[in-house]
Design an enzyme around this catalytic site. Structure first.
Site, short mmCIF file in Angstrom:
data_model
loop_
_atom_site.label_atom_id
_atom_site.label_comp_id
_atom_site.label_asym_id
_atom_site.label_seq_id
_atom_site.Cartn_x
_atom_site.Cartn_y
_atom_site.Cartn_z
N HIS A 173 0.82 -1.21 0.00
CA HIS A 173 0.00 0.00 0.00
C HIS A 173 0.85 1.27 0.00
CE1 HIS A 173 -3.52 2.39 0.50
NE2 HIS A 173 -4.27 1.44 1.02
N ASP A 406 -14.33 -3.73 -16.96
CA ASP A 406 -14.70 -4.62 -18.07
C ASP A 406 -13.49 -4.85 -18.97
OD1 ASP A 406 -15.74 -5.94 -20.23
OD2 ASP A 406 -17.34 -4.50 -20.63
#
Length: 465
Positions: A173, A406
């Site tokens: 992170h 997508d």
């Protein structure tokens, strides 16, 4: 019951880097926004997609394009292919990409024994079942001079023949926050979906900006305290999952109608009749349900016990520098805010309203203040949060659009923020059906998950009346 952990067949492990000659060797300093993440576990996420074809078709038609588009994406998001460099104390850690040498480990795997539908289900499942589709970040390398070099990110794509695909990510992170990660994923997704078209002809997200780190000035030796804690804890081992026992994870969805009912109830109960946001009221409801679940078996807390929730505010375009930090800045740029509510209020008759009011007030206070001036006090609040009973935090956010990924297969049929297992976090995203609802991920002991589910359903019925 849930999917059982089964062996996965590793088909290929390769290294993906930016196209040759497109990125020079680059060093990026850590800012005071990055430093707090040095000692914390990895950030892990999974995206599941329906895919009815065979493994052969997957390897021939999908994987080459996925790898090629990832390489082009890394041309712009190159720190993900680089390393976190940790010199011996007192020199501070930094990010470095070494052109021609650094790369991202990319694994292709197959599973013919695990039930894809159960793996991506919302119902409670043992947390370990998702670990097989998570990539393994390579271990650090330590030079003879004691310089530690930690890989930043690893990716894994797993095929479940005739059923689906899972794209898994594991990263430290310290390199970037959720805003940057979603930016990276959407850029990669857009290129993959374009199926090899010239990137110049494809409508892509804006490019990330790396050059403004030098204007992020530490307002009061904020990074120094985090570095001290990191050096005292640092070892050659990379932070990774320590799997708690008897833990399950489940996903819950609040529909738009349920959220509107909840908002109406809270507004009616409030003295000032002010409307509340979807994020605030949903978070308040979930936090109350979680704390009620956790304190059921405990009698140790005093009546004046205070519970704390950590929220994060994106500081891009909100810092009073000469130049604002742009929305496409690559890195961490979040300010922590601690919401505090007394036990008798958080568990009382108007518990959701009390939580909602406290969250709203904290957000307003942060947005109206000079965040840079408050930064030296952030550590005090976080320490208070860490030392409290049942510290709770948020992972993800509906505004990140994590269900917009997508890759040419349609939108994900499920996504999971896996690292909520290790830190008492609540995962938040938009609902996958596009109805403007909210999806919540929780990890708890099995018995407590049953209690949480029961409390959630009772609350939903209450607010619907």
């Amino acid at each position: 019951m849930a999917a059982q952990l089964q062996p996965y067949n590793i088909i290929e492990t390769c290294h993906i880097s930016p196209p040759k000659g497109t990125v020079a060797s680059t060093t990026l300093p850590l800012t005071f926004f990055d430093a707090p993440w040095l000692s914390l576990p990895l950030a892990d996420s999974l995206f599941f997609f329906s895919y009815q074809n065979s493994t052969e078709s997957f390897l021939q038609d999908f994987v080459p394009n996925l790898k090629h588009s990832l390489s082009i994406t890394l041309q712009h998001f190159f720190p993900y292919a680089g390393k976190l460099i940790i010199p011996p104390r007192p020199d501070p850690p930094y990010l470095h990409y070494n052109a021609g040498e650094d790369s991202l480990v990319f694994t292709v795997a197959e599973s013919t024994e695990t039930d894809f539908d159960q793996l991506k289900s919302d119902s409670p499942k043992d947390i370990s079942v998702l670990h097989g589709v998570l990539p393994k970040l390579p271990p650090p390398h330590v030079s003879p001079e004691g310089i530690q070099m930690r890989p930043i990110m690893a990716m894994q794509v797993t095929i479940f023949p005739g059923a689906g695909i899972c794209i898994g990510n594991s990263a430290t992170h310290v390199v970037a926050d959720g805003v940057t990660f979603s930016h990276f994923m959407k850029y990669w997704m857009s290129l993959t979906k374009s199926s090899g078209k010239d990137p110049a002809t494809v409508l892509l997200p804006s490019l990330p900006i790396h050059s403004c780190r030098n204007i992020i000035k530490d307002p009061g030796e904020v990074a120094a305290g985090h570095l001290e804690r990191f050096w005292s804890q640092n070892s050659a081992k990379h932070s990774s999952h320590v799997t708690p026992e008897n833990m399950v994870r489940a996903t819950f969805t609040l529909s738009r109608k349920q959220i509107d009912n909840l908002k109406s109830w809270v507004t009616e109960q409030s003295e000032n009749q002010s409307p509340v946001s979807t994020f605030v009221v949903t978070l308040a409801f979930i936090w109350v349900s979680l704390i009620k679940t956790l304190v059921q078996d405990s009698e140790t807390e005093a009546k004046d016990e205070v519970f704390h929730l950590m929220i994060n505010v994106d500081c891009r375009n909100r810092l009073k520098y000469t130049q604002p930090i742009p929305q496409t800045y690559f890195g961490n740029c979040m300010a922590p805010g601690i919401v505090s509510v007394k036990k008798h209020d958080l568990l009382g008759e108007k518990c959701v309203m009390a939580a909602s009011d406290a969250i709203t007030a904290r957000i307003k206070d942060m947005l109206s203040s000079d965040l840079l001036k408050t930064a030296p006090r952030w550590g005090q609040g976080v320490r208070k949060w860490v030392m409290s009973h049942y510290p709770t935090s948020i992972a993800g956010a509906p505004k990140l659009g994590l269900y917009d990924m997508d890759f040419g297969l349609g939108k994900p049929c499920k996504m999971e923020i896996v690292h909520i297992e290790t830190g008492g976090s609540i995962a938040f995203s938009e609902s996958r059906d596009g109805s403007n609802g909210v999806e919540i991920g929780i990890a708890l002991e099995k018995k407590k998950m049953d209690v949480f589910d029961s409390l959630l359903q009772k609350g939903i019925k209450k607010f619907a009346t």
